[in-house]
Each structure stands twice: as structure tokens, then as C-alpha cells.
Enzyme design. Structure first.
Site, short mmCIF file in Angstrom:
data_model
loop_
_atom_site.label_atom_id
_atom_site.label_comp_id
_atom_site.label_asym_id
_atom_site.label_seq_id
_atom_site.Cartn_x
_atom_site.Cartn_y
_atom_site.Cartn_z
N HIS A 3 -3.90 -0.57 7.86
CA HIS A 3 -3.80 0.84 7.45
C HIS A 3 -5.09 1.28 6.78
O HIS A 3 -5.90 0.46 6.31
CB HIS A 3 -2.64 1.04 6.48
CG HIS A 3 -1.33 0.52 6.97
ND1 HIS A 3 -0.30 0.14 6.15
CD2 HIS A 3 -0.88 0.34 8.25
CE1 HIS A 3 0.72 -0.27 6.88
NE2 HIS A 3 0.39 -0.16 8.15
N LYS A 36 4.90 -11.54 4.47
CA LYS A 36 4.16 -10.42 5.06
C LYS A 36 3.07 -9.86 4.14
O LYS A 36 2.16 -9.17 4.59
CB LYS A 36 5.11 -9.28 5.45
CG LYS A 36 5.64 -9.37 6.87
CD LYS A 36 6.47 -8.15 7.23
CE LYS A 36 5.72 -7.21 8.14
NZ LYS A 36 5.04 -6.13 7.49
N HIS A 40 -0.02 -9.77 16.25
CA HIS A 40 0.77 -8.68 16.82
C HIS A 40 0.45 -8.47 18.31
O HIS A 40 0.55 -7.35 18.82
CB HIS A 40 0.47 -7.38 16.08
CG HIS A 40 0.92 -7.35 14.65
ND1 HIS A 40 1.24 -8.47 13.93
CD2 HIS A 40 1.08 -6.31 13.78
CE1 HIS A 40 1.58 -8.13 12.69
NE2 HIS A 40 1.50 -6.82 12.58
N HIS A 85 13.05 -5.47 9.69
CA HIS A 85 11.77 -5.11 10.29
C HIS A 85 11.85 -5.28 11.79
O HIS A 85 12.38 -6.29 12.29
CB HIS A 85 10.64 -5.97 9.73
CG HIS A 85 9.27 -5.52 10.15
ND1 HIS A 85 8.73 -5.85 11.38
CD2 HIS A 85 8.34 -4.74 9.53
CE1 HIS A 85 7.52 -5.31 11.49
NE2 HIS A 85 7.27 -4.63 10.38
N ASP A 97 0.83 -1.21 0.00
CA ASP A 97 0.00 0.00 0.00
C ASP A 97 0.86 1.26 0.00
O ASP A 97 2.07 1.22 -0.24
CB ASP A 97 -1.00 -0.02 1.16
CG ASP A 97 -0.34 0.19 2.53
OD1 ASP A 97 0.91 0.33 2.60
OD2 ASP A 97 -1.06 0.22 3.54
N HIS A 98 0.21 2.37 0.29
CA HIS A 98 0.83 3.69 0.21
C HIS A 98 1.89 3.95 1.27
O HIS A 98 2.60 4.95 1.20
CB HIS A 98 -0.27 4.76 0.33
CG HIS A 98 -1.11 4.59 1.56
ND1 HIS A 98 -2.09 3.63 1.66
CD2 HIS A 98 -1.10 5.23 2.75
CE1 HIS A 98 -2.65 3.69 2.86
NE2 HIS A 98 -2.06 4.64 3.54
N THR A 99 2.02 3.07 2.27
CA THR A 99 3.01 3.27 3.31
C THR A 99 4.34 2.60 2.98
O THR A 99 5.28 2.67 3.76
CB THR A 99 2.52 2.74 4.67
OG1 THR A 99 2.41 1.32 4.60
CG2 THR A 99 1.18 3.35 5.05
N ARG A 100 4.42 1.93 1.86
CA ARG A 100 5.62 1.20 1.49
C ARG A 100 6.21 1.73 0.19
O ARG A 100 5.48 2.24 -0.66
CB ARG A 100 5.32 -0.30 1.34
CG ARG A 100 4.79 -0.95 2.62
CD ARG A 100 5.83 -0.95 3.73
NE ARG A 100 5.37 -1.64 4.93
CZ ARG A 100 4.84 -1.06 5.99
NH1 ARG A 100 4.66 0.26 6.00
NH2 ARG A 100 4.48 -1.76 7.05
N GLN A 138 4.28 4.58 12.24
CA GLN A 138 5.34 3.85 11.55
C GLN A 138 6.72 4.07 12.19
O GLN A 138 7.66 3.32 11.94
CB GLN A 138 5.42 4.30 10.09
CG GLN A 138 4.18 4.02 9.26
CD GLN A 138 4.01 2.55 8.92
OE1 GLN A 138 4.94 1.76 9.08
NE2 GLN A 138 2.83 2.18 8.48
#
Length: 425
Positions: A108, A184, A200, A174, A72-75, A295
Site C-alpha cells: 500500500h 501477516k 501472492h 481473509h 497501516d491506514h487500510t486496517r 480492497q
């Protein structure tokens, strides 16, 4: 005086450290690595010579429905480069395949169309089928099995009802899964909230094996691999990146074998002995990973490995998208560090609150170190509520740290804390 450029949002911030204070600078060797090929050549070569599987075009023959799981947009996965090549390879084996690109969001927020266009390019957004995983939409998921930890595995139906399941991603250290990439993409990527939460849990995160660079005996990693095998991921394509988010290596093929080769490559460049300092300065590598506070423990955990007990960690993260999660925000400001950790420690795995693991890791670090957060976007009063100290520039933060630790304090600089694997001897 030494000057450093610390990654911040889409640019960088200057940092000035007197040479008499500077003890060490830790960087990944990815920046000096020369692959000798273009990014596209690396990706095409990996697809032409897969590890442990037939070529993707061979796997695609006779397959009608294909799902590609992407980040997604966080990677920082360079999907604008990789997806067209993957699509070309699939269609070389099955020209009429019904292909869906499934964006793995974990917990997310959904990736917006604007973000998709930035990540994939207009051609793919306008002409390919794209679905976004929404972890809190229970009807989108089906139960698969129990996991080694005892958690239930619920996965997006799109991935369970296709003829060929492929994942793409990138590999870097990570802070609790050992390394990103590979498995993942499935867990947490396209699982429902309950599955992600339990994977988690406080208990799992508290394991001594749930740490940067550790895969063996890591309960979080073990659940992830089991999940990816159970949903029959038949092919992965993972890349390694340098600080400019450019591809320097690519690994394709079997879920575990290709990932293991990628991990070995990244470890060979990222791992270095930790060096202890009184003050450790780092960043989350700039955008997209520094877009919120949620993050940010990734790099803070790297700094933790190099900071003496009672020392100061300076974290540079724009937090342009704010705190990064309503659950995390509520937890990180609910009291003192000890109160937060005490509260989280009583929560059973099956009742894990979304995003609580980042509050847990921050609390662990804040018990031993003061953390100064350099941000020009996040409200500084909110930073204080989160038990951190706000600053507007690295130099301002360093001056604060000197006042706490003394003018002779030893400083360690880790410009990109996500790219470095600092190992204590």
C-alpha cells in the site's frame, strides 16, 4: 419491506428488500457478543496472561532496541487504544528501551502523518519513533532466506536488527490467507515488493486452499508463518472486533498459539452455512476497508460463496480513495474478464505484478456473476471499464439486479461481507 443499514464509508446506506424476495440475512455474531469487560481491560488481561510465552514485560528485560509492527491506514486496528498499553508494558520491563513503531504497509502507499494521528493519536505521533515500510525502496530490506514456496524472503532491516520484535493486529476472515492477523504483520506487512508479489502469485492465489477461513495446506499462509518465525517474532497482540470496530476479545503471546486461539474465537462467531440466492448484497464493512476498489474483493468473495452461478452480486464500497493502486487499475481495465485472466495466468511467480491478485480474484468472480458496484466517489465510467456495473445507491442497484434476474429473484443480504465466513455444506 425490510430495511437494512449497509456500512458505507464512515456511515451507512439504506437498503429496502421486499420480504417475499428476502431469502436470508447473514451476519457475524460478533455484534451480539458481550465480553463483559471494557476494551482496555480485555487488552490488559491478554497481556497479563499471554499464551505460550512469558509476559511481555519479562521478555523486554535487558532489551535495548524494540520494534512494534502495527497495521497501516487500510486496517481498523484500534492502535490508539492498544499501542499505549503495549508501550507501557514494554517499558515496565525495559524503561530505557529504544522503541520504534513500524507501520506495515505491504504494497500500500505510505501512511500519511494525518492518518497516523487518526490511528495512533497525537501523543504517540509527537513523542514516539515511527517508521513506515516502503516496499519499493530496496535499500530498506535485507535477504533472510528462501520460503517453502521457493520465494525469497526480504524483510525491513528495522525488524532484523532489534532485540525484541513484537506485532499487533486484528483477526478476521481473509479471502486468500484464511484469516488476517498474526503472521501477516511480517509477510506481506514489512517485506519488499518482490517477496509480497511472489507470495501472492497467480499460482498461489489459484490454490483451492487459498480461501476464506482455510489455513491448513494454504500455501500463502504457510509462507507467512515461515517468514514470521524466521525473523523471530517473539510476541503478538491481536484483537477481535465487532462491526463498530470495538474490541471484543484480545489474544497475546506466541505467534502461532495466540493467533490460533484468536482464529478459533473469530471462527466461532463469524462462520455460518452459506445460503444461495440469485442476488447477494454486501459491503466491505465501511471505512477503512471500503476506501478503494483494490480492497473490495474481500467481501465480493464472501458474496460469491452465496451467489448462484449467473447471479448478481451487489457490492457497496465508497472507493473514496479511488482504485487503490496503479498496477491494479491498469490490470482491471485492460480488457474483458477472460482476457485479463488469460493474461495473468501466464505470469510466472517470480514475475508477479504488484496487486494483480485482486484483478485475478475479481476476474474469477466476474466469470460467473455480474457485479454491481455501489459507489458515490469512484467515476462510474471507470467502474464500467473494470467490467462492473455502477450504481449510486443499494436500492438503485437492487432494481438493476431485479431487471436482470426477475422480480421473483431470491435475495441474500450480508451487511458486512468481511466479517462473515460463509461455508458451503
Amino acid at each position: 419491506m425490510k430495511t437494512f443499514s449497509i456500512p458505507y464509508y464512515t456511515s451507512s446506506l439504506p437498503l429496502h428488500v421486499d420480504e417475499k424476495n428476502l431469502k436470508a440475512v447473514l451476519t457475524s455474531r460478533t455484534d451480539s457478543y458481550d465480553a463483559g469487560k471494557t476494551e482496555a481491560e480485555l487488552v490488559r488481561d491478554a497481556l497479563a496472561h499471554p499464551i505460550g510465552t512469558p509476559r511481555l514485560r519479562e521478555l523486554a528485560k535487558g532489551k535495548h532496541t524494540v520494534v512494534i509492527v502495527t497495521s497501516d491506514h487500510t486496517r481498523a486496528v484500534p492502535s490508539k487504544l492498544t499501542l499505549p498499553i503495549l508501550l507501557e508494558e514494554i517499558r515496565a520491563g525495559s524503561p530505557d528501551a529504544d522503541i520504534t513503531i513500524l507501520i506495515a504497509t505491504g504494497l500500500h502507499r505510505p501512511t500519511t502523518e494525518e492518518e497516523q494521528r487518526r490511528m495512533f493519536g497525537d501523543e504517540i505521533v509527537d513523542h514516539e519513533k515511527i517508521a513506515v515500510n516502503k516496499a519499493f525502496e530496496d535499500d530498506d530490506f535485507e535477504y533472510v532466506c528462501g520460503l517453502p514456496s521457493g520465494a525469497e524472503l526480504w524483510v525491513n532491516k528495522l525488524a532484523l536488527h532489534c532485540d525484541l520484535l513484537i506485532t499487533e493486529g486484528f483477526i478476521e476472515p481473509h479471502f486468500f490467507a484464511g484469516f488476517s492477523g498474526g503472521r501477516k504483520s511480517i509477510l506481506p506487512g514489512i517485506c519488499n515488493a518482490a517477496t509480497v508479489n511472489e507470495n501472492h502469485s497467480y499460482k498461489a492465489i489459484a490454490s483451492p486452499y487459498a480461501a476464506t477461513g482455510v489455513l491448513e495446506h494454504n500455501p500463502i499462509h504457510e509462507d507467512m508463518v515461515y517468514a514470521a518465525r524466521k525473523v523471530n517474532v517473539q510476541f503478538i497482540m491481536n484483537v477481535a472486533l465487532n462491526a463498530e470496530k470495538k474490541v471484543i476479545a484480545a489474544f497475546a503471546g506466541d505467534l502461532e498459539q495466540a493467533h490460533a486461539e484468536g482464529v478459533a474465537f473469530v471462527r466461532s462467531l463469524a462462520q455460518c452455512p452459506s445460503v444461495e440466492g440469485d442476488i447477494v448484497i454486501t459491503s466491505n464493512g465501511g471505512y477503512p476497508l471500503d476506501q478503494n476498489l483494490y480492497q473490495s474483493p474481500k467481501a465480493v468473495a464472501t458474496a460469491e460463496a452465496c451467489c448462484r452461478d449467473g447471479g448478481v452480486i451487489i457490492m457497496c464500497a465508497s472507493c473514496c480513495d479511488g482504485m487503490g493502486g496503479t498496477h491494479f487499475e491498469k490490470l482491471i481495465v485492460r480488457g474483458t474478464v477472460d482476457e485479463i485472466d488469460s493474461y495473468l495466468s501466464t505470469i510466472p511467480p517470480k514475475e508477479t505484478i504488484p496487486e494483480m491478485w485482486c484483478a485475478q480474484i475479481f476476474s474469477r468472480i466476474l466469470k460467473k456473476h455480474k457485479v454491481i458496484l455501489v459507489t458515490t466517489y469512484l467515476d462510474h465510467e471507470m467502474v464500467r471499464k473494470a467490467n462492473m456495473i455502477p450504481a449510486s445507491s443499494p436500492d438503485e442497484a437492487l432494481e438493476m439486479a431485479y431487471q436482470m434476474m426477475g422480480r421473483d429473484a431470491e435475495v441474500v443480504v450480508i451487511p458486512d461481507g468481511v466479517a462473515v465466513l460463509a461455508v458451503k455444506s
